[in-house]
Scaffold this motif. Sequence first.
Motif, mmCIF file in Angstrom:
data_model
loop_
_atom_site.group_PDB
_atom_site.id
_atom_site.type_symbol
_atom_site.label_atom_id
_atom_site.label_comp_id
_atom_site.label_asym_id
_atom_site.label_seq_id
_atom_site.Cartn_x
_atom_site.Cartn_y
_atom_site.Cartn_z
ATOM 1 N N MET A 55 1.065 -9.242 -3.267
ATOM 2 C CA MET A 55 0.959 -8.211 -3.811
ATOM 3 C C MET A 55 -0.453 -7.707 -4.629
ATOM 4 N N GLY A 56 -0.906 -6.557 -4.356
ATOM 5 C CA GLY A 56 -2.203 -6.341 -4.892
ATOM 6 C C GLY A 56 -2.378 -5.963 -6.509
ATOM 7 N N GLY A 57 -3.310 -6.022 -7.203
ATOM 8 C CA GLY A 57 -3.378 -5.755 -8.427
ATOM 9 C C GLY A 57 -3.389 -4.320 -8.708
ATOM 10 N N ALA A 58 -3.169 -4.055 -10.016
ATOM 11 C CA ALA A 58 -3.264 -2.666 -10.270
ATOM 12 C C ALA A 58 -4.836 -2.170 -10.643
ATOM 13 N N ASN A 59 -5.591 -3.150 -10.756
ATOM 14 C CA ASN A 59 -6.875 -2.705 -11.195
ATOM 15 C C ASN A 59 -8.150 -2.416 -9.963
ATOM 16 N N SER A 60 -7.533 -2.290 -8.744
ATOM 17 C CA SER A 60 -8.375 -1.876 -7.452
ATOM 18 C C SER A 60 -7.612 -1.182 -6.647
ATOM 19 N N GLU A 61 -6.467 -0.504 -6.949
ATOM 20 C CA GLU A 61 -5.841 0.222 -6.106
ATOM 21 C C GLU A 61 -6.449 1.394 -5.648
ATOM 22 N N ILE A 62 -6.065 1.827 -4.327
ATOM 23 C CA ILE A 62 -6.599 3.233 -3.732
ATOM 24 C C ILE A 62 -6.055 4.207 -4.656
ATOM 25 N N THR A 101 0.208 -6.698 -11.253
ATOM 26 C CA THR A 101 0.398 -6.096 -10.242
ATOM 27 C C THR A 101 0.829 -4.719 -9.990
ATOM 28 N N LEU A 102 0.822 -4.272 -8.751
ATOM 29 C CA LEU A 102 0.947 -2.823 -8.529
ATOM 30 C C LEU A 102 2.177 -2.056 -9.232
ATOM 31 N N ASP A 103 3.307 -3.162 -9.602
ATOM 32 C CA ASP A 103 4.555 -2.706 -10.019
ATOM 33 C C ASP A 103 4.236 -2.734 -11.536
ATOM 34 N N ASP A 104 3.321 -2.783 -12.099
ATOM 35 C CA ASP A 104 2.987 -2.786 -13.581
ATOM 36 C C ASP A 104 3.591 -3.707 -14.248
ATOM 37 N N GLN A 105 3.622 -4.937 -13.601
ATOM 38 C CA GLN A 105 4.257 -6.228 -14.082
ATOM 39 C C GLN A 105 3.210 -7.366 -14.108
ATOM 40 N N GLU A 106 2.934 -7.741 -15.422
ATOM 41 C CA GLU A 106 2.056 -9.036 -15.754
ATOM 42 C C GLU A 106 2.607 -10.260 -15.305
ATOM 43 N N MET A 114 0.765 -1.268 -0.166
ATOM 44 C CA MET A 114 -0.161 -0.078 -0.204
ATOM 45 C C MET A 114 0.888 1.181 -0.088
ATOM 46 N N ALA A 115 1.948 1.166 0.464
ATOM 47 C CA ALA A 115 2.813 2.354 0.470
ATOM 48 C C ALA A 115 3.296 2.604 -1.054
#
Length: 822
Positions: free
Chosen positions: A343-350, A315-320, A5-6
């Motif tokens: 790691m979270g996905g890039a499609n539901s981030e805050i 994922t949040l680091d834009d890697q598939e 989240m950071a």
Amino acid sequence: MAAIMAILLASPADANQNFRHQQQMKTSYRWLQEYVEIPWDADTLAEELTMAGLEVEGIERINDLPDDVVVAKILERAPHPNADRLSVCMVDDGSGQTQQVVCGAPNCDAGKKAVFGRIGATLPGNFTLKKAKLRGVESFGMLCALDELGLGQEHAGIIILPDDAPVGVSYKEYLGVDTVIDWEVTPNRPDWLSHYGIARDIAALTGKPSRMPEITLSELPGTDVNELAKVIVEDPDLCPRYTARIIRNVKIGPSPKWMRDYLRAVGLRPINNVVDITNFVMMELGQPLHAFDYEDLAQHTIIVRRARPDETITTLDDQEHKLTTEHLLICDAERGVALAGVMGGANSEIAETTTTVLLESAAFHAPNIRATSRGLGLITDSSYRFERGVDVEMTERASARAAQLICEYAGGELVKGMIDVRKGPYVAPRVSCRYQRACSLIGLQLTAGEITGILERLGMEIVSRDEVQCTVAVPSHRLDIEREADLIEEIARIHGLNRIPTGNPTAKSGGERRHDSYYRLQQLRDKLLGLGLDECQHNNFLNEQRATRRTGFTGDELIQLANPISNEFAVLRPTLLPNMLQTVAHNIAHDNHDLALFEIDRTFCRRPDTPEQRLELAIGLTGRRHPERYSAEAEAEVDFSDLRGCIDELLDSQRLTGWRLEKAEHPAFRKGFGARLLVGENEIGVAGEVHPELVADMRIKHPLYVALIQVDRLWACQGRPVVFQAMPQYPSTTRDIAFLADESLTHQAVLDAIAGLKLDNLERVALFDIFRDEAVLGKGKKSMAYSFTFRHPERTLNDKEVNKAYEQLRDQLPQKLPIEMR
């Protein structure tokens, strides 16, 4: 997932930095004091906990800045008359005088509070501020950026402080001087991966109570969380507990100063209130959290399931990442939204526009998270904790703590209730401890009361006790307590390892094994025997003619015996070669032509560059390679490659790399068929086919190949470090395939093609048969048969999994290679 989240609102570079920073556990001394009264200073605390098993990697004082670095207010900002990128600022530093400062930062606007270094202040790097003239304008001090104060890597602009920062106060007083201790946490103690976890051990050592943060939740009346969201856990073995809360009307903004200070102290960069709170709770209680944007979740549903074959997630680091069924996925009703525990996905981030948060707090199966993290190369603060195991009972408390803080510092409103899907209630294991057994192992006489008192201070409930033993209920955060010995270790640790008396050992010390020359020699001998060679032993005496016949030694280099038994034993042998030839001749005379021999012994000579005594190894090969086989295979002769193979295995057993055979002439070898054995640039021996003159008087049927290796030089070479790997705990499964191929197809090409298939759980590939028959296969064709070994490091594979990989192999290998499956 708190560390993840950071980076939600950070750049990819910042994201990678946050993911890498926390491979141990950093604690703030000030932060620890929130949970327990510490009677020691930071250095003593580090020493006491080291003696209790929590090893210290380093201690660092932070924010210990000069008193002349103060909070200041920028009163005016004007452009520099001689430089486009510089500004001239008038600064109030609280001294009663306005200071003129030349600043190159883009954010030094009038009215802002900043950090100002006065003339004479010595900054990190031993840099002392002096009056300066920049492009013709005098500057009396410096407006500081984070990196200039040693507080971070950022240099994009100066430090901007909140409007309520008091002007004139030293910046270190404003920040609060702190001490950060970096702990090396052993894998069996995940409960130490939080401030509260370490505070529990401090409380046990000091006898003072630990203080769990007080949690008071104010929930909105009316709508229940179960009416707004749904959680489905399809694989409870991989996710024994999943909790979710919903917080409405969240306003994304900065977190409070005290929280930012704590996070910076342990190496986490503050981002915003929601992100910082999830990070803060993870570092406080050890429970990773993840916050989803509620509106981005399709049908407001969370599904915890295994990934489908070839399913992907960004994922949040834009890697598939391409997933398998071994990966656990957090999904909404339509797609994956997070890689569970990693790691979270890039499609539901805050995002800055987020107003409703779904807060996840869960427990995942540690081996699965470890396999996922390592397999995909994603090591995060979240996976670091989940793969060691989290407290399943802490999920609810951590969720409540984060919800409380989000409501307090992000203006959120908590929806009533919590979704809690769990495999079953926690049942505390019961472990017994015999008092006398504990005293015997520790070496101290402790009373029953002292033993039970220590266990109770560690948070263990005494469920029964008598004069002989006690039985405790193990708390959920102590995943390492499984048997009596574990309890005894805890008793010794808390009582004080330094209080255990020393005594004289009853066994005699014999020194280290690596200093035992016989042990190394026996290892070498065992390796050669394991290669199928037979050992020879000879006496050390020769006649001079045999000692100098094509050995490379002259009579002057031989060591003569003062009183030899006979002329046949007049000199000490300078090399093992003559005796090896003698043994070969003896065997051939007895019609034994298939020989694989070796000898290790001392040799003696007088050469300026050679020790008078040296340990030498001789290897001799001749005859048929596999006389036990049939047909043409039984008649195949050994050649130089067999000798090279023995050398390769021998040097590999000594962990040597970078060796080579370099063509060279030697009197003992046939012209053009000799070589020097080099490790790096050091010659340690020679090898080749024996010169015909040396075998002329034998009835030898096959070429004779000999290697002569100087063992002392071999041992002097630096080998690669020893790396031990645990034996597999789970059984393997094998499958075989055979295919028809052109004669030109190489084994390496087949291995490369198989590697490109990336078969799941493939451990080993072995070529076990090559068949050639023009009448059966056709001209220029061969049949190659391979064995494939499958094994999973964490569990037993089932036939379905292995068959899937096997069918993938049979289907895709012909697409990569010109082969026909048989």
